[in-house]
Design an enzyme around this catalytic site. Sequence first.
Site, short mmCIF file in Angstrom:
data_model
loop_
_atom_site.label_atom_id
_atom_site.label_comp_id
_atom_site.label_asym_id
_atom_site.label_seq_id
_atom_site.Cartn_x
_atom_site.Cartn_y
_atom_site.Cartn_z
N ALA A 251 9.83 17.49 11.53
CA ALA A 251 9.66 17.10 12.93
C ALA A 251 8.32 16.21 12.42
O ALA A 251 7.35 15.40 13.39
CB ALA A 251 9.28 17.65 13.88
N GLU A 255 8.61 11.25 8.80
CA GLU A 255 10.22 11.12 6.92
C GLU A 255 9.52 9.56 7.32
O GLU A 255 10.48 8.73 6.12
CB GLU A 255 10.80 11.77 7.29
CG GLU A 255 12.08 11.63 8.93
CD GLU A 255 11.43 12.16 9.96
OE1 GLU A 255 12.32 12.16 10.74
OE2 GLU A 255 10.71 12.75 9.77
N ASP A 297 -11.21 -16.56 -12.82
CA ASP A 297 -11.69 -17.39 -13.75
C ASP A 297 -11.87 -18.64 -13.18
O ASP A 297 -12.09 -18.96 -12.45
CB ASP A 297 -10.68 -17.24 -14.79
CG ASP A 297 -10.70 -18.61 -16.54
OD1 ASP A 297 -11.48 -18.62 -16.59
OD2 ASP A 297 -9.09 -18.93 -16.49
N ASP A 585 -5.59 -17.90 -15.47
CA ASP A 585 -4.55 -18.07 -16.14
C ASP A 585 -4.47 -18.37 -17.44
O ASP A 585 -2.79 -18.12 -17.98
CB ASP A 585 -4.32 -19.22 -15.60
CG ASP A 585 -5.75 -20.79 -16.34
OD1 ASP A 585 -6.12 -19.87 -16.80
OD2 ASP A 585 -5.69 -21.76 -16.42
N ASP A 589 -7.84 -14.21 -20.55
CA ASP A 589 -7.28 -12.83 -18.53
C ASP A 589 -6.72 -12.19 -18.62
O ASP A 589 -6.60 -11.08 -17.84
CB ASP A 589 -7.07 -13.94 -17.31
CG ASP A 589 -8.31 -15.30 -17.86
OD1 ASP A 589 -9.40 -15.05 -17.95
OD2 ASP A 589 -7.64 -16.20 -17.43
N GLU A 654 4.28 17.82 19.36
CA GLU A 654 5.64 19.24 19.66
C GLU A 654 5.30 20.33 19.58
O GLU A 654 5.42 21.12 19.31
CB GLU A 654 6.36 18.04 18.04
CG GLU A 654 7.28 17.35 18.69
CD GLU A 654 8.23 16.15 17.68
OE1 GLU A 654 7.86 16.70 16.44
OE2 GLU A 654 8.53 15.57 17.89
N ASN A 679 12.46 14.24 16.82
CA ASN A 679 12.35 13.25 15.17
C ASN A 679 13.05 12.32 15.67
O ASN A 679 12.33 11.08 15.13
CB ASN A 679 12.16 14.09 14.76
CG ASN A 679 11.45 14.12 13.25
OD1 ASN A 679 10.38 13.99 13.16
ND2 ASN A 679 12.70 13.70 12.15
N THR A 682 12.49 9.50 17.44
CA THR A 682 11.08 7.94 17.38
C THR A 682 11.08 8.06 16.62
O THR A 682 9.88 6.68 15.99
CB THR A 682 10.02 9.20 18.03
OG1 THR A 682 10.06 10.81 17.97
CG2 THR A 682 10.62 9.40 19.49
#
Length: 840
Positions: A251, A255, A297, A585, A589, A654, A679, A682
Site C-alpha cells: 500500500a 505502484e 549551434d 544539425d 554537433d 495508512e 490502495n 486510490t
Amino acid sequence: MVAVPSGLSSAEAAVRLERDGPNLLPQQPPVPLWRRVAAQLRDPLIIVLLVAAALTVATGDWTDTVVIMLVIVVNTSVGVVQEVRADRAITALSQLTAPVARAIRDGSQTEVPAADIVVEDLLVLAEGDIVVADATVVESAALLVDESSLTGESVPVDKTGGDPVSSGTVVVRGRGRARVTAVGAASASGRIASMMVEGAGLTPLQRRLVDVGRLLAGVTVALSAVVLALGLVRGQPVELMVVTAISLVVAAVPESLPAVVTLSLALGARRMAARDALVRRLAAVETLGAVTVLATDKTGTLTEGRMVARHLWTPAGEAVITGSGYAPDGEIVRDGTLDSASLTDLLVAAVLCNDARLSPPQDPGGEWTALGDPTEAALLTAAAKLGLDRGHLQERCPRVAERPFDSERKRMSTAHSLPGGHGRVICKGAPDMLLRPPVLVDDPALLARAAERAERFAQEGYRVLAVASRDLDTVPRTAPETALSLLGLVAILDPPRPAAAAAIAACERAGIRPLLITGDHPGTARAVATDLGIIAAGDPVVDLRVAGMPDQGDIGVYARATPGQKLGIIEGLRARGETLAMTGDGVNDGPALRRADIGVAMGRHGTEVARQAADLVLADDNLDTVVAAVEEGRRVYANIRRFLVYGLSGGAAEIAVMLLGPFAGLALPLLPAQILWINLLTHGLPGVALGGEPSVPGSMAVPPRPPGQSILGAGLWQRLVRIAVVLTAVTLGVAVWGHQTGRPWQSMAFFALGATQLGVALGSRTRPGTLANPMLLLAVAGALVLQLAGLYLPPLQELLGTEPLAPGDLLIVGALSILGYAAVRLDRILHPSRPSASRL
C-alpha cells in the site's frame, strides 16, 4: 602536358572493399526487443513493484498481484512502443548519405553505390553532389564546397588542387575530381561518430526516482516491521500480522507512479508530435523541464542556413532589403539619395556575373531552393525583388567569356555582349581585392569611403561583395580585371530564423541561460548572438582557435569550436551541475548532442548523424518548439510531484492509522484486504489520471528547479506530511467515534480513509472547477462507487470483512471526507510553492 588522373579497376576496387569494409558510418546495432524490455524493467520503481508482486504471490493475494503486474506490463509496453516508433520515424528522415557516387572505374565514369567507394577511388564531383568519402582534390574548376555540416562555417569554401574535401559536405558550385583518402569510420564523419559511443546516462528524472525508490523501500519496510512487532506484542496472530505488514508495504509503495510517469511522458510526446517534434526517448520530455542551460549551434539552427542579401550600398546611397529565404518576396527600401538607376545597375551586374539558379516550389506551400553558391543565390533573390529576371537579362546580354572565382584572386569576372555590338566586363569579389588600383579607376576618396562601409558591414557579421563593371566599344574575348568602375557593395548574411529571437527570449524569461557554440567566425557569431539577445553588444566572444578552452563562467558565445571542443564545453557545464540541452544539425554537433542531458536535432535540414545522436528531433526545424517542449517537461514533472503528494500522503496515512490505532483502543484498525482495496482504488485510475493534468498557468515565468533538488524538495515532503496528518486524523477520529458509540467502526474507517484520499485527488487539480482533465473526475467517481460497493455488495463484504453503514453514518463520514479536498486547497494558500519550484 598535364597527365589525366586515372581511377581504379573493378578488380582493385573489389580487393580494397574486402580489405577495408564498406564506406558506411559506424552504426549502432539494432536493439533487440528483449533488451528494450529489460531496460524498462531496470527502472527502480518497477523493481520495487516486482518485489511487491512477489510478496503478494507469496501471500496468495492474486487480485493485487494482477493489478501490480498490469501496471508493469502497461508501463513497459508504452515505453518500448514509443522507442520503436521514434526510431522508425528517424529512419524515415534519413537523407544525409548519397545512395550513389560517380567514380572512374576501368577508365570510364560510372555510378557506384556510396557504400562501395574505396580508398584510391577517383570521385567525379559536380554541383549538388554530396561528397561520400574523404578525398583530395586533383582537378577543379570553380569548385566550391559547403562544409557547414562539419565545421559550422556558414560560408562555402573554395577548393583547388591538393585541398581536402570531407565526407558529408556538399558541392555548391563548379566541378572537379578527387582521390579518396579515407572511408567509413576513418573518414571525418566517421571519426566524429566514434566520439558518440558513450551515452548520456540517466536523466534527471530517473536519478530522482532512484532516490525516491530507495527512500520508500527503507522507510516502508522499517515502519511495516514496527506494525508487525506491535501486533505480535498485543497477541495478534502471527499469520495475520505478517499479511498486514506485507499489505502495508504494497500500500505504501505508489505502484501507479510508473504508470503516471509513462502516461505523462506519452501525453507530452503526443502533444509534441502534433507540433512536428519527434521524441526518441520518452524520458527526454521531462528532461527539458529541468534544463538550466540551452546550448545551441548557429548555422541552420538559430539561422536559416540560407544566405540573404540585406543591404545594398552604392556611391549614390543605400538600400535595405526585406524578406527571407530564396523566395522573391519582400522589397528594397531606398534611402532618400539612392536613385533607381544606380540600384538597377548594381543588381543587373550581380545577376549577369552569377552561376547560381533559383527553383520555385515543387509543391503548394513549398520553399524556393537554390543550386549553386548560396551567396550568388542571394544576389539573384535580391534582383528578383526589384523585378529583374535572370533569364531575360542573360538572353539580352549573353556571356562570352569568364574568369572563375579562385581563392587567390578572391573574385569572379564575366564578359558580356551588349546590343549594338558593345561589350561589358563585370567583376564581383572580396572588397579588399577589388577596392584598389589597378582593378578600379575610381576616385581614391570614393574607394576609401567604400572600404570603410565594407569594414562596418563586416564588423556587423555580414559577408560583403563588391561589384564593378567596365563598358567596352567591342565585344571582348576575355574578361579583363582592370580599369573597372565601382557599382556598389552587397552585404549578405545567413539570417536568424524568424522565431529564434522569441524562443531565446522565452528561455530567458523561464530562467534558462542561452549559449551559442559555433564553428563559424567570431564576427558572424557575435552579430547573430547580439541580434537574438543571447549577449549584449559589449559582451565577450571567445575564439577557441585563439584562446583555447577558457573558464566557462558567464561566457555566452564560443566561436570556431571544433567537435571535440563542443564536447568539452558540454562536459564542463554538466560537471558544474547544469542540466543542459544542446541543439544542432550538423555532423560536428553529434558528439555534443549525445553527451548533453538532452540533445535536440533539426529534422528537415539536419544531418543523419545529428538526428541519430539526439533525444528529440524537430521535424520542422523550429526552435520555438523547444520552448513548448520545456513547458511540457515542466508539466510532466509537476504532475509527477502532484501524484507523489497524493500517493505518498495516502500511504503514510495508512501506516500511521495502523501504528496509532492500537493506542486509541483500536486493536487492528484495518484488515489486510481493506488496505489493499483502498490502495487499489486510490492508486489506480485516479492516480494515473493525475498524470494528465494541464500545465500550471505561468509555469514558464519561473526559473527551472535547482539541478540538485530532490523530487521531494521545495517543500513537497512537508506538504505530504501535512496532508497525511489530516487523512490520519479524519480516519482515526471516525473510527474512535464509531468504536465508542457501538457502530461498525472498522468499516467506517475503511470508507473514510478511501474517500478522504479521493478528496485529495480532486484537490490536487491544476484548474479546479473546470473540465480541463475530465478523466480525473470520471476516475474519482468510479473509485467512489467501488468504495461504496465494498460496503454494500455481499461478495465484497465477505472478501473485505466490511459491514454496511446506516445512511446517517454514511452521510457523516462522507461529509468529513471532504476535509481531504479542503486540506490540499488550504495548504496551497498557506504554503504556496516557491518561485523556483514546479508548482502543484
